[in-house]
Design a protein around this motif. Structure first.
Motif, PDB file in Angstrom:
ATOM      1  N   PHE A 162       0.701  -1.244  -0.214  1.00 30.17           N
ATOM      2  CA  PHE A 162      -0.035   0.143   0.019  1.00 30.17           C
ATOM      3  C   PHE A 162       0.793   1.310  -0.046  1.00 30.17           C
ATOM      4  O   PHE A 162       0.390   2.556   0.237  1.00 30.17           O
ATOM      5  N   LYS A 163       2.100   1.068  -0.307  1.00 31.32           N
ATOM      6  CA  LYS A 163       3.071   2.432  -0.594  1.00 31.32           C
ATOM      7  C   LYS A 163       2.801   3.287  -1.528  1.00 31.32           C
ATOM      8  O   LYS A 163       2.599   4.191  -1.880  1.00 31.32           O
ATOM      9  N   SER A 164       2.367   2.351  -2.890  1.00 34.29           N
ATOM     10  CA  SER A 164       2.267   2.908  -4.008  1.00 34.29           C
ATOM     11  C   SER A 164       1.384   1.744  -4.957  1.00 34.29           C
ATOM     12  O   SER A 164       1.843   0.801  -4.901  1.00 34.29           O
ATOM     13  N   PRO A 183      -6.430  -5.624   0.780  1.00 33.53           N
ATOM     14  CA  PRO A 183      -5.820  -5.561  -0.681  1.00 33.53           C
ATOM     15  C   PRO A 183      -7.173  -5.697  -1.588  1.00 33.53           C
ATOM     16  O   PRO A 183      -8.235  -6.499  -0.935  1.00 33.53           O
ATOM     17  N   GLN A 184      -6.773  -5.643  -2.745  1.00 34.37           N
ATOM     18  CA  GLN A 184      -7.581  -5.934  -4.079  1.00 34.37           C
ATOM     19  C   GLN A 184      -7.656  -7.566  -4.446  1.00 34.37           C
ATOM     20  O   GLN A 184      -8.347  -7.716  -5.414  1.00 34.37           O
ATOM     21  N   ALA A 185      -6.506  -8.090  -3.815  1.00 33.80           N
ATOM     22  CA  ALA A 185      -5.955  -9.430  -4.422  1.00 33.80           C
ATOM     23  C   ALA A 185      -7.112 -10.457  -4.524  1.00 33.80           C
ATOM     24  O   ALA A 185      -7.406 -11.158  -5.594  1.00 33.80           O
ATOM     25  N   LEU A 228     -12.757  -1.547  -9.064  1.00 36.64           N
ATOM     26  CA  LEU A 228     -11.618  -2.237  -9.063  1.00 36.64           C
ATOM     27  C   LEU A 228     -10.873  -1.918 -10.376  1.00 36.64           C
ATOM     28  O   LEU A 228     -11.278  -1.221 -11.205  1.00 36.64           O
ATOM     29  N   ASN A 229      -9.591  -2.319 -10.464  1.00 38.09           N
ATOM     30  CA  ASN A 229      -8.743  -2.114 -11.656  1.00 38.09           C
ATOM     31  C   ASN A 229      -9.699  -2.242 -12.990  1.00 38.09           C
ATOM     32  O   ASN A 229     -10.047  -3.350 -13.320  1.00 38.09           O
ATOM     33  N   PRO A 230      -9.973  -1.298 -13.833  1.00 37.88           N
ATOM     34  CA  PRO A 230     -10.658  -1.594 -14.918  1.00 37.88           C
ATOM     35  C   PRO A 230      -9.944  -2.438 -15.996  1.00 37.88           C
ATOM     36  O   PRO A 230     -10.935  -2.900 -16.534  1.00 37.88           O
ATOM     37  N   GLU A 231      -8.744  -2.686 -15.974  1.00 35.79           N
ATOM     38  CA  GLU A 231      -8.286  -3.702 -17.060  1.00 35.79           C
ATOM     39  C   GLU A 231      -8.892  -5.191 -16.463  1.00 35.79           C
ATOM     40  O   GLU A 231      -8.899  -6.001 -17.263  1.00 35.79           O
ATOM     41  N   ILE A 232      -9.173  -5.197 -15.051  1.00 41.39           N
ATOM     42  CA  ILE A 232      -9.638  -6.611 -14.736  1.00 41.39           C
ATOM     43  C   ILE A 232     -11.277  -6.725 -14.848  1.00 41.39           C
ATOM     44  O   ILE A 232     -11.795  -7.801 -15.013  1.00 41.39           O
ATOM     45  N   PHE A 282      -9.026   1.438  -5.216  1.00 45.12           N
ATOM     46  CA  PHE A 282      -8.162   1.376  -6.231  1.00 45.12           C
ATOM     47  C   PHE A 282      -7.585   2.531  -6.895  1.00 45.12           C
ATOM     48  O   PHE A 282      -6.505   2.754  -6.785  1.00 45.12           O
ATOM     49  N   THR A 283      -8.723   3.293  -7.078  1.00 51.81           N
ATOM     50  CA  THR A 283      -8.312   4.974  -7.543  1.00 51.81           C
ATOM     51  C   THR A 283      -7.768   5.749  -6.525  1.00 51.81           C
ATOM     52  O   THR A 283      -6.637   6.136  -6.724  1.00 51.81           O
ATOM     53  N   ASP A 284      -8.191   5.603  -5.269  1.00 50.35           N
ATOM     54  CA  ASP A 284      -7.737   6.511  -4.101  1.00 50.35           C
ATOM     55  C   ASP A 284      -6.976   5.363  -3.616  1.00 50.35           C
ATOM     56  O   ASP A 284      -7.277   5.002  -2.311  1.00 50.35           O
ATOM     57  N   TYR A 285      -5.800   5.033  -4.041  1.00 49.57           N
ATOM     58  CA  TYR A 285      -5.252   3.550  -3.684  1.00 49.57           C
ATOM     59  C   TYR A 285      -5.000   3.257  -2.378  1.00 49.57           C
ATOM     60  O   TYR A 285      -4.328   4.302  -1.420  1.00 49.57           O
ATOM     61  N   GLY A 286      -5.749   2.401  -1.711  1.00 53.18           N
ATOM     62  CA  GLY A 286      -5.430   1.885  -0.202  1.00 53.18           C
ATOM     63  C   GLY A 286      -6.123   2.462   0.576  1.00 53.18           C
ATOM     64  O   GLY A 286      -6.003   2.133   1.856  1.00 53.18           O
ATOM     65  N   LYS A 287      -6.941   3.380   0.279  1.00 51.96           N
ATOM     66  CA  LYS A 287      -7.702   4.310   1.195  1.00 51.96           C
ATOM     67  C   LYS A 287      -9.248   3.517   1.571  1.00 51.96           C
ATOM     68  O   LYS A 287      -9.709   2.902   0.691  1.00 51.96           O
TER      69      LYS A 287
END
Ligand code: AN0
Ligand code: CP
Length: 314
Positions: A115-117, A181-183, A209-213, A241-246
């Motif tokens: 969740f750092k980046s 996580p989104q895992a 979630l990740n739009p690629e997925i 995912f967009t506001d990552y890890g929030k």
């Protein structure tokens, strides 16, 4: 199968599921397959199910197993190429991965999102470093952005419990006090995309979630509407995912309740566990006959066993 770190490593999902179900009926049929072979499992993070079920799966195939809680018991590892290792890390993954490979035939790793980046997590630096430098096949026990053994388990469980050929499966976000996580959600969507199901994802706005997925998957922001006619409710919290890890919302209205389950087609309730009772899902749902969580966790063994078997055979 050369490795199993991604749903894309699955060659033919229906065959893999059938083989897992056959192993469940006869778990010791291949107990000679891996005699004198060793599985090493490295845990950077906690686990109950993954650790015990994967160990059991390996033993069912005749394998020896060595488990290490590497974060606590190993040297701190460096993952950057060319770094000047003056700080915390005592050993580079380049050596560590090659060294461990000499002690085993398959190397399995659990490493959660940092969740750092978002870029770093989605690059899968840790597991990919082991894929790059290890000389044995790698299995993911959940990495930063995927949990493929859990997803295979879930596909097996749906196959076992579906009573129509194309069930409606709803992946529902639910509240949780911590950033997760989104895992699990990512791999679940990926495996459902390989399955003959009608998949709907429901979550509050901001939890896309990740739009690629999720490309091509229907998203319904109204949870009640999503639940209509559902045959399976798969619940999981994930952080943004967009506001990552929030953690953007802890809205209790998204908790899974018996009233919501009544909107469905007598749906089965699924969750990968561990689950926080009366935060993610009520006691009534979790204790109901429709809950499959214990059966799911049993299937973790046979998902791991079929994956280890495929890797050892290739
Ligand atoms: C982890 C997650 O959400 O990824 C592991 C689930 C199998 N869950 C928690 O940390 C509660
Ligand atoms: N579902 C799952 O992976 O559980 P553990 O974190 O306990 O291994």
């Amino acid at each position: 199968m050369k490795k199993y770190t991604n749903i894309s490593d699955i060659i033919l999902l229906p065959d893999l599921i059938d083989e897992a179900i056959a192993l469940k009926k006869n778990p010791f049929a291949f107990e000679q397959l891996a005699k004198h072979k060793t599985l090493v499992m490295l845990f950077f993070n906690p686990s109950l199910r993954t650790r015990l079920s994967t160990q059991k799966a390996a033993v069912n195939l005749g394998m020896q197993v060595m488990v290490m809680n590497i974060s606590n018991d190993g040297w701190a590892l460096e993952f950057e190429d060319g770094s000047v290792m003056k700080n915390g890390a005592a050993e580079h993954v380049k050596e560590a991965a090659q060294v461990i490979s000499q002690y085993c035939d398959v190397l399995a790793i659990r490493t959660f999102a940092g969740f750092k980046s978002r870029e770093e997590d989605y690059q899968e630096k840790v597991i990919n470093a082991f894929v790059k430098y290890a000389t044995v096949p790698i299995v993911s026990l959940e990495s930063a952005t995927g949990h493929p053994l859990q997803a295979l388990t879930d596909a097996i469980t749906i196959k076992e419990y579906q009573n129509i050929s194309k069930p409606k499966v709803v992946l529902s976000w639910a509240p949780h006090p911590k950033a997760l996580p989104q895992a699990v959600a990512n791999s679940f969507v990926e495996v459902m995309n390989l399955s003959n199901v009608e998949l709907v994802i429901t979550h509050p706005k901001g939890y896309e979630l990740n739009p690629e997925i999720t490309k091509g998957v229907s998203i319904e922001y109204n949870q009640g509407k999503a639940f209509e006619n559902a045959d399976f409710i798969y619940t999981k919290n994930w952080s943004s995912f967009t506001d990552y890890g929030k953690v953007l919302s802890q809205d209790k209205n998204w908790m899974i309740t018996q009233e919501k389950m009544e909107l469905t087609n007598n749906a089965k309730f699924m969750h990968c566990l561990p689950v926080r009772r009366n935060v993610v899902v009520t006691d009534a749902v979790l204790d109901s006959e429709n809950a499959l969580v214990i059966q799911q966790s049993n299937n973790r063994t046979f998902a791991a066993q079929v994956v280890l078997k495929k890797i050892l055979e290739s």
